[in-house]
Design an enzyme around this catalytic site. Structure first.
Site, PDB file in Angstrom:
ATOM      1  N   ASP A 220       0.501   5.991 -12.352  1.00 46.38           N
ATOM      2  CA  ASP A 220       0.200   7.417 -12.298  1.00 46.38           C
ATOM      3  C   ASP A 220       0.693   8.086 -13.583  1.00 46.38           C
ATOM      4  O   ASP A 220       1.701   7.662 -14.178  1.00 46.38           O
ATOM      5  CB  ASP A 220       0.892   8.074 -11.108  1.00 46.38           C
ATOM      6  CG  ASP A 220       0.339   7.590  -9.772  1.00 46.38           C
ATOM      7  OD1 ASP A 220      -0.749   6.983  -9.761  1.00 46.38           O
ATOM      8  OD2 ASP A 220       1.014   7.824  -8.748  1.00 46.38           O
ATOM      9  N   GLN A 221       0.043   9.154 -13.986  1.00 47.32           N
ATOM     10  CA  GLN A 221       0.398   9.825 -15.237  1.00 47.32           C
ATOM     11  C   GLN A 221       1.873  10.235 -15.308  1.00 47.32           C
ATOM     12  O   GLN A 221       2.495  10.094 -16.362  1.00 47.32           O
ATOM     13  CB  GLN A 221      -0.509  11.046 -15.457  1.00 47.32           C
ATOM     14  CG  GLN A 221      -0.349  11.667 -16.839  1.00 47.32           C
ATOM     15  CD  GLN A 221      -1.515  12.585 -17.201  1.00 47.32           C
ATOM     16  OE1 GLN A 221      -2.568  12.544 -16.575  1.00 47.32           O
ATOM     17  NE2 GLN A 221      -1.335  13.402 -18.222  1.00 47.32           N
TER      18      GLN A 221
END
Length: 221
Positions: A59-60
């Site tokens: 995930d970012q």
């Protein structure tokens, strides 16, 4: 950003890199850097074919280790290995409160909502539900938080974040699923160790990094 500082290992087949929190693995947003484009530019700058095979993602907001393929043959071999649970994926996180036990397994069924880009725990048999499994171990405790190590067995959408929140110990800095008592703290989750077999030689490789997020500072020796 100088991507060369992030490279932990490189040969003719693979690139093992550290992703910093806030950088996407892939993005369609114009003008936004992502790991794929940074590595393509890095290879092009060396006069190489700028192929980058994305095998798995973070995930970012999550920092940590990723392996990328430098050719389709390596990408296919790594993808097969990942699908057969051939990757050892280990994380460290800082959670609010205490997990149910000092160590244990969380096994749930998760359902993703594409409209909100969030997932939730649902009952077995729910349409679209997918089995999610992880092991955790408490490494250290502070007054209100705990440092945990996580072994991830399935790669579901937002899996660690959803399962820990459902267990009553959300990750620090998780404004989607957790406690917002520290709104300025980044998500306290790091993919700290990755083990896999080299896609061509079959040699077992393992790489490890230390978390750099602010929430981890009280736990650094």
């Amino acid at each position: 950003m100088d991507i060369t500082e992030n490279i932990l290992f490189e040969d003719t087949e693979i690139l093992v890199c550290r992703k910093y929190a806030g950088i996407a693995v892939q993005t369609r947003k114009l003008g936004e850097q992502d790991m794929e484009s940074l590595l393509r530019n890095y290879r092009a700058g060396k006069g190489e074919t700028p192929y980058i095979g994305v095998v798995h993602r973070l995930d970012q907001p999550v920092e940590g280790i990723l392996v990328f393929a430098k050719n389709p043959r390596a990408a296919a071999a790594l993808s097969r290995q990942l699908q057969q649970d051939g990757f050892g994926k280990y994380y460290r996180g800082v959670v609010w409160g205490e997990p149910p036990q000092e160590e244990g397994r969380l096994e749930d069924v998760l359902q993703k909502d594409g409209r909100t880009n969030m997932s939730r725990v649902v009952s077995a048999g729910t349409k679209g539900g997918k089995r999610a499994v992880l092991d955790y171990k408490v490494l250290e405790r502070q007054t209100d938080t705990s440092l945990v190590e996580i072994r991830l067995y399935t790669g579901r959408h937002h899996q660690i974040r959803v399962q820990l929140a459902h267990a009553g110990c959300p990750l620090m800095g998780d404004r989607k699923y957790g406690n917002t008592a520290s709104p300025t703290v980044p998500l306290a989750l790091c993919a700290c160790r990755l083990a896999f077999r080299h896609p061509i030689s079959g040699e077992t490789l393992m790489y490890q990094v230390e978390p750099e997020g602010a929430a981890f500072l009280p736990y650094r020796k």
